[in-house]
Design an enzyme around this catalytic site. Structure first.
Site, mmCIF file in Angstrom:
data_model
loop_
_atom_site.group_PDB
_atom_site.id
_atom_site.type_symbol
_atom_site.label_atom_id
_atom_site.label_comp_id
_atom_site.label_asym_id
_atom_site.label_seq_id
_atom_site.Cartn_x
_atom_site.Cartn_y
_atom_site.Cartn_z
ATOM 1 N N GLU A 1 24.881 -24.933 13.729
ATOM 2 C CA GLU A 1 25.948 -24.888 14.782
ATOM 3 C C GLU A 1 25.289 -25.205 16.081
ATOM 4 O OE1 GLU A 1 29.205 -24.046 15.234
ATOM 5 O OE2 GLU A 1 28.860 -24.416 17.248
ATOM 6 N N GLN A 2 26.218 -26.186 16.841
ATOM 7 C CA GLN A 2 25.696 -26.673 18.099
ATOM 8 C C GLN A 2 25.629 -25.653 19.276
ATOM 9 O OE1 GLN A 2 28.561 -29.736 19.505
ATOM 10 N NE2 GLN A 2 30.252 -28.258 19.604
ATOM 11 N N ARG B 1 40.349 -14.548 16.692
ATOM 12 C CA ARG B 1 39.377 -15.357 16.008
ATOM 13 C C ARG B 1 38.141 -14.760 15.920
ATOM 14 N NH1 ARG B 1 40.700 -20.827 15.941
ATOM 15 N NH2 ARG B 1 42.988 -20.905 16.161
ATOM 16 N N TYR C 1 52.279 -12.841 18.740
ATOM 17 C CA TYR C 1 52.005 -11.592 17.792
ATOM 18 C C TYR C 1 50.992 -10.894 18.318
ATOM 19 C CZ TYR C 1 48.764 -15.469 16.105
ATOM 20 O OH TYR C 1 47.941 -16.423 16.277
HETATM 21 P P1 FAD Z 1 36.315 -25.571 14.086
HETATM 22 O O1 FAD Z 1 36.812 -24.043 14.304
HETATM 23 O O2 FAD Z 1 36.668 -26.400 15.072
HETATM 24 O O3 FAD Z 1 34.649 -25.342 14.090
HETATM 25 C C1 FAD Z 1 33.929 -26.228 13.940
HETATM 26 C C2 FAD Z 1 32.407 -25.899 14.469
HETATM 27 O O4 FAD Z 1 31.479 -27.020 14.365
HETATM 28 C C3 FAD Z 1 32.446 -25.353 15.880
HETATM 29 O O5 FAD Z 1 31.830 -24.058 16.014
HETATM 30 C C4 FAD Z 1 31.527 -26.361 16.758
HETATM 31 O O6 FAD Z 1 30.914 -25.918 17.790
HETATM 32 C C5 FAD Z 1 30.652 -26.789 15.607
HETATM 33 N N1 FAD Z 1 30.498 -28.258 15.906
HETATM 34 C C6 FAD Z 1 31.325 -29.315 16.337
HETATM 35 N N2 FAD Z 1 30.126 -30.340 16.143
HETATM 36 C C7 FAD Z 1 29.271 -30.231 15.893
HETATM 37 C C8 FAD Z 1 27.950 -30.599 15.797
HETATM 38 N N3 FAD Z 1 27.885 -32.213 16.032
HETATM 39 N N4 FAD Z 1 26.680 -30.210 15.355
HETATM 40 C C9 FAD Z 1 26.740 -29.021 15.166
HETATM 41 N N5 FAD Z 1 28.103 -28.107 15.330
HETATM 42 C C10 FAD Z 1 29.077 -28.743 15.498
HETATM 43 N N6 FAD Z 1 44.773 -21.577 11.407
HETATM 44 C C11 FAD Z 1 45.199 -20.386 10.470
HETATM 45 O O7 FAD Z 1 44.766 -20.487 9.340
HETATM 46 N N7 FAD Z 1 45.998 -19.597 11.202
HETATM 47 C C12 FAD Z 1 46.700 -19.744 12.496
HETATM 48 O O8 FAD Z 1 47.512 -18.756 12.806
HETATM 49 C C13 FAD Z 1 46.237 -20.927 13.169
HETATM 50 N N8 FAD Z 1 46.652 -21.086 14.468
HETATM 51 C C14 FAD Z 1 46.353 -22.084 15.194
HETATM 52 C C15 FAD Z 1 46.970 -22.142 16.387
HETATM 53 C C16 FAD Z 1 46.438 -23.316 17.309
HETATM 54 C C17 FAD Z 1 47.147 -23.477 18.542
HETATM 55 C C18 FAD Z 1 45.638 -24.268 16.796
HETATM 56 C C19 FAD Z 1 45.195 -25.545 17.463
HETATM 57 C C20 FAD Z 1 44.945 -24.115 15.571
HETATM 58 C C21 FAD Z 1 45.520 -22.856 14.803
HETATM 59 N N9 FAD Z 1 44.850 -22.993 13.488
HETATM 60 C C22 FAD Z 1 45.320 -21.794 12.367
HETATM 61 C C23 FAD Z 1 43.922 -23.782 12.844
HETATM 62 C C24 FAD Z 1 42.724 -22.984 12.943
HETATM 63 O O9 FAD Z 1 42.232 -22.815 14.207
HETATM 64 C C25 FAD Z 1 41.713 -24.456 12.541
HETATM 65 O O10 FAD Z 1 42.251 -24.970 11.401
HETATM 66 C C26 FAD Z 1 40.235 -23.683 12.204
HETATM 67 O O11 FAD Z 1 39.640 -23.090 13.439
HETATM 68 C C27 FAD Z 1 39.319 -24.947 11.705
HETATM 69 O O12 FAD Z 1 37.961 -24.321 11.469
HETATM 70 P P2 FAD Z 1 36.890 -25.391 11.207
HETATM 71 O O13 FAD Z 1 35.690 -24.479 10.966
HETATM 72 O O14 FAD Z 1 37.162 -26.346 10.219
HETATM 73 O O15 FAD Z 1 36.619 -25.956 12.650
#
Ligand code: FAD
Length: 403
Positions: free
Chosen positions: A38-39, A113, A219
């Protein structure tokens, strides 16, 4: 081809968000071990809420973390309560209190979150998380992945999972980069302290106010200690796709000028909001290349109008772990299987989430009146069954039998 350590492949997970931690947790449950890079210097999530729908709750239970999450989660009685922008007329609402568990075996929750990330962390060994590791490049050397980090460290792995979000670095090793299109929409998000929130916003309900060109969702989260607000409005020139862009309460209020006064009061009570542009991304043609794959937003970022992005990342994690565990000798084949199991479903969710913006944002007029009439005749809880009833194990059973 898998490296010399065939029995226990070295699995690197780039990104320690909800998707990356869920992947590490499901791999562990499947008897494999993944290392999360994790970055950020600490695991953290933005100050915002999330809906945990039954399909996500089912998998969190399987990981053994739902009980802990429920200590701070709010169990919703009402879901997708659509209200008219001007006067709050209820157009449609899901009866979660009596129907959700009966239909899907799980409730729907709202959480902060950070609370979700915290419970996922408990399902991952501490020494499997490497912090302050920003991946800058991924190369395949003789078919074997090698990761480079901004501090100069390199890590070799047999399998790489790109869970590094919407700006994924790993994605570049899998498929041609595709520029994101400007959606014309931006999202505001903010928390309102519970003691400043009006009582209607503290109901165990996910409320959506829909109006011309805009909509706002709220909510309660954290046991009612805060209300989560997220709103969508025209973006103007704003094109920052990030969680960190700041806005002001005044800018937020301007977007909802003339809306129901209860809503305006709620926005007025908000803490400093964030605002960022929503970029539009079509489904990727592929997620995997050899021993490298993608998961979560790195693979399928979607408009958040079905509140399913994180849920899909958790589902990906469950399916991916099973595919790898069942075919440990041939990771490339396991990853192709994972992709074929997951890509159609997440593409469908990307499409329906995309289409929802037009429906929610209709200007007042004949189209809006037809939409509002159609709300009366549909039960969204049943209409969304294909989303909520999904169980990765069941989804893999017939496919496994056929293969
Ligand atoms: P991310 O949460 O983006 O995590 C990526 C991680 O990788 C981060 O910790 C980042 O620091 C790290 N990273 C990035 N680049 C690098 C790198 N080069 N090297 C090392 N680490 C790196 N989803 C739901 O299920 N329910 C909801 O109610 C919901 N509401 C939402 C509301 C909004 C307004 C938005 C925008 C999204 C919502 N979502 C919801 C979607 C959800 O937030 C995302 O789909 C989810 O957070 C994706 O998770 P992820 O782990 O794939 O990516």
């Amino acid at each position: 081809m898998l490296g010399p350590n065939v029995e226990t492949p070295k699995i690197a997970i780039v990104g320690g968000g909800i998707g990356g931690l869920a992947a590490a947790a499901f791999l562990r449950r499947a008897g494999l071990r993944g290392t999360v890079y994790e970055q950020a210097p600490a695991l953290k999530e933005v100050g915002a809420g999330l809906v945990v729908a039954p399909n996500a709750a089912r998998l969190l239970r399987r990981l053994g973390v739902l009980g802990r999450l429920r200590r701070s989660a709010v169990r919703l009685d009402v879901g997708w309560e659509f209200r008219r922008w001007q006067d709050g007329t209820v157009l449609s609402a899901e009866d979660l209190a009596t129907a959700c568990e009966r239909l899907y075996g799980e409730h729907t929750y709202t959480v902060h979150r950070a609370e979700l990330l915290d419970v996922l962390k408990t399902a991952v060994p501490e020494d499997a998380i490497r912090l302050g590791k920003r991946c800058t490049a991924l190369e395949l050397r003789d078919g074997r992945p090698s990761l480079r980090f901004d501090d100069g460290e390199r890590a070799e792995a047999d399998i790489v999972i790109g869970a590094d979000g919407v700006h994924s670095v790993v994605r570049g090793a899998v498929t041609e980069p595709r520029p994101a299109a400007y959606s014309g929409l931006c999202a505001f998000r903010a928390l309102v302290p519970g003691d400043r929130a009006p009582s209607f916003a503290l109901r165990r309900a996910q409320t959506l106010w829909i109006g011309p060109g805009r909509h706002l969702v709220h909510y309660p989260v954290s046991g009612g200690r805060a209300v989560n607000l997220v709103a969508f409005a025209p973006a103007g020139d704003d094109s920052v796709e990030s969680w960190t862009a700041r806005a002001t309460v005044e800018e937020f209020l301007l977007e909802f000028d003339g809306w129901d006064p209860r809503l305006v009061d709620l926005v007025r009570a908000a803490e400093t909001p964030g605002r960022w542009a929503l970029l539009d991304r079509a489904p990727l043609p592929r997620w995997s290349r050899g021993p490298v794959t993608l998961l979560g937003d790195a693979a399928h970022p979607m408009f958040p109008f079905f509140a399913q992005g994180a849920a899909q990342a958790i589902e990906d994690a469950a399916v991916l772990a099973r595919c790898l565990a069942e075919d440990v000798a041939d990771p490339a084949r396991a990853l192709r299987r994972y992709e074929s199991l997951r890509l159609p479903r997440t593409s469908r969710l990307q499409a329906v989430s995309h289409a929802r913006a037009d429906v929610n944002h209709l200007p007042d007029g004949p189209g809006q009146r037809a939409r509002d009439r159609s709300f009366a005749g549909t039960d969204p809880l049943v209409g969304n069954a294909w989303i909520y009833e999904y169980d990765p194990d069941a989804a893999m059973a017939p496919e496994a039998g056929a293969g």
